[in-house]
Design a protein around this motif. Structure first.
Motif, mmCIF file in Angstrom:
data_model
loop_
_atom_site.group_PDB
_atom_site.id
_atom_site.type_symbol
_atom_site.label_atom_id
_atom_site.label_comp_id
_atom_site.label_asym_id
_atom_site.label_seq_id
_atom_site.Cartn_x
_atom_site.Cartn_y
_atom_site.Cartn_z
ATOM 1 N N CYS A 17 -1.739 25.841 59.992
ATOM 2 C CA CYS A 17 -1.323 27.224 59.727
ATOM 3 C C CYS A 17 -0.794 27.873 61.000
ATOM 4 O O CYS A 17 -1.442 27.822 62.055
ATOM 5 C CB CYS A 17 -2.507 28.025 59.188
ATOM 6 N N LEU A 18 0.359 28.494 60.894
ATOM 7 C CA LEU A 18 0.948 29.231 62.010
ATOM 8 C C LEU A 18 0.273 30.591 62.142
ATOM 9 O O LEU A 18 0.074 31.294 61.153
ATOM 10 C CB LEU A 18 2.446 29.425 61.768
ATOM 11 N N GLY A 19 -0.073 30.976 63.365
ATOM 12 C CA GLY A 19 -0.724 32.261 63.595
ATOM 13 C C GLY A 19 0.182 33.446 63.311
ATOM 14 O O GLY A 19 1.398 33.396 63.536
ATOM 15 N N GLY A 20 -0.415 34.531 62.833
ATOM 16 C CA GLY A 20 0.361 35.682 62.398
ATOM 17 C C GLY A 20 1.036 36.453 63.515
ATOM 18 O O GLY A 20 2.116 37.026 63.315
ATOM 19 N N THR A 21 0.430 36.493 64.701
ATOM 20 C CA THR A 21 1.029 37.273 65.785
ATOM 21 C C THR A 21 2.393 36.725 66.179
ATOM 22 O O THR A 21 3.320 37.488 66.479
ATOM 23 C CB THR A 21 0.088 37.304 67.000
ATOM 24 N N GLU A 58 0.395 32.535 58.495
ATOM 25 C CA GLU A 58 -0.321 33.798 58.367
ATOM 26 C C GLU A 58 0.689 34.924 58.535
ATOM 27 O O GLU A 58 1.484 34.913 59.477
ATOM 28 C CB GLU A 58 -1.405 33.892 59.432
ATOM 29 N N VAL A 59 0.662 35.875 57.617
ATOM 30 C CA VAL A 59 1.530 37.045 57.702
ATOM 31 C C VAL A 59 0.639 38.259 57.926
ATOM 32 O O VAL A 59 -0.255 38.541 57.122
ATOM 33 C CB VAL A 59 2.380 37.224 56.431
ATOM 34 N N LEU A 88 8.119 40.232 53.925
ATOM 35 C CA LEU A 88 7.999 39.002 54.706
ATOM 36 C C LEU A 88 7.165 37.962 53.956
ATOM 37 O O LEU A 88 7.485 36.767 53.969
ATOM 38 C CB LEU A 88 7.377 39.320 56.065
ATOM 39 N N ILE A 89 6.121 38.408 53.287
ATOM 40 C CA ILE A 89 5.326 37.495 52.456
ATOM 41 C C ILE A 89 6.198 36.867 51.377
ATOM 42 O O ILE A 89 6.149 35.651 51.141
ATOM 43 C CB ILE A 89 4.135 38.242 51.821
ATOM 44 N N GLU A 103 -2.974 38.608 56.238
ATOM 45 C CA GLU A 103 -4.077 39.236 56.962
ATOM 46 C C GLU A 103 -3.988 40.753 56.865
ATOM 47 O O GLU A 103 -2.913 41.336 57.012
ATOM 48 C CB GLU A 103 -4.046 38.811 58.429
ATOM 49 N N THR A 104 -5.141 41.374 56.644
ATOM 50 C CA THR A 104 -5.237 42.831 56.617
ATOM 51 C C THR A 104 -6.163 43.287 57.735
ATOM 52 O O THR A 104 -7.179 42.653 58.010
ATOM 53 C CB THR A 104 -5.769 43.321 55.259
ATOM 54 N N GLY A 105 -5.798 44.394 58.366
ATOM 55 C CA GLY A 105 -6.595 44.940 59.461
ATOM 56 C C GLY A 105 -5.830 44.880 60.768
ATOM 57 O O GLY A 105 -4.902 44.084 60.929
#
Length: 261
Positions: A75-79, A106-107, A122-123, A135-137
């Protein structure tokens, strides 16, 4: 041969849809990664390359090859995707991620200014090619979402095509679903569960006390994320009630089943 004389929770085997664990790779050497996978592959489902480490990792293709051989999702990190999006390079980032073998991305919108509509667009772009972890938060304790806002964003993310949602906790375990001391915030956690259900929610829980809290409150088959590679076996013992932090919960279950005195 593994022993079988104790009464323990009946955890699902792989491939599984609950009780999943995703690891946070902060730049672990490829040799150490191979050792962890060889020893504990049964306890890991998703391997996330944190923030922008994938972009700077010299041995990325070797690492992804290891994950493919061990049937663990890369999984690619969201940042990293957030940064690419902010530079107008989201499509290029997704094309690159697909070309090197990432099966999931991760989005998130925890770092750069991004509206929920922009995140969900983007999702929708990523979902046809990847398993999307939405991801939320926020990553800063100064930016806070109300439980109702968590619920609304998660529902929108799932409608946009996300497969799973991730409740923010960072590697520190002091933001998102936690307060500044790392204590879980049940109102936010319950809002996430109401929106997505336990089986589609990963809770970032980098600390042992947080992992134990989730196991004790939400069960051995709760999905947990941002787990350090060194903590794969310790987390499994928490899930099984083989550590003091969760042993009493399992013993109570065994008494209820008539398997303990």
């Amino acid at each position: 041969m593994m022993p079988d004389f104790l009464g323990l929770p009946d955890l699902p085997g792989k491939p599984r849809t609950r009780g999943m664990t995703h690891v946070l790779d902060k730049g672990i050497p490829v040799g150490a990664m191979a050792d962890h996978l060889e020893s504990h592959v049964d306890y890991v489902d998703v391997w996330k390359f944190g923030w922008g480490t994938a972009y700077a990792e010299r041995h990325l293709e070797r690492k992804i090859g290891l994950l493919r051989r061990h049937e663990v999702v890369a999984c690619l990190g969201g940042t990293l995707l957030e940064i690419a999006w902010a530079q107008g390079k989201a499509d290029a980032c997704l094309e690159w991620a697909e070309s090197v073998g990432f099966g999931a991305v991760e989005v998130s919108r925890g770092t750069v200014p991004m509206s929920t509509d922009e995140k969900q667009e983007l999702i929708s772009v990523a979902a046809p090619r990847f398993t999307v972890f939405a991801e939320t938060g926020y990553k800063s304790a100064d930016r806070v979402l109300l439980p109702s806002e968590w619920h609304m964003e998660i529902v929108g993310d799932l409608d946009a095509g996300a497969t799973f949602v991730v409740a923010e906790g960072r590697e520190s375990g002091t933001v998102g679903v936690y307060d500044a001391d790392g204590t879980p915030q049940p109102d936010i956690i319950n809002a996430a569960i109401r929106a997505a259900g336990l089986s589609r929610t990963f809770f970032e829980a980098p600390r042992k006390d947080q992992q134990a809290w989730f196991v004790n409150v939400h069960g051995s088959d709760v999905n947990l994320g941002n787990v350090a590679p060194d903590d794969l076996l310790p987390l499994q013992t928490l899930r099984l009630g083989l550590r003091a932090d969760t042993a009493l919960r399992n013993l109570a279950e065994q008494v209820a089943l008539g398997q303990s005195r």
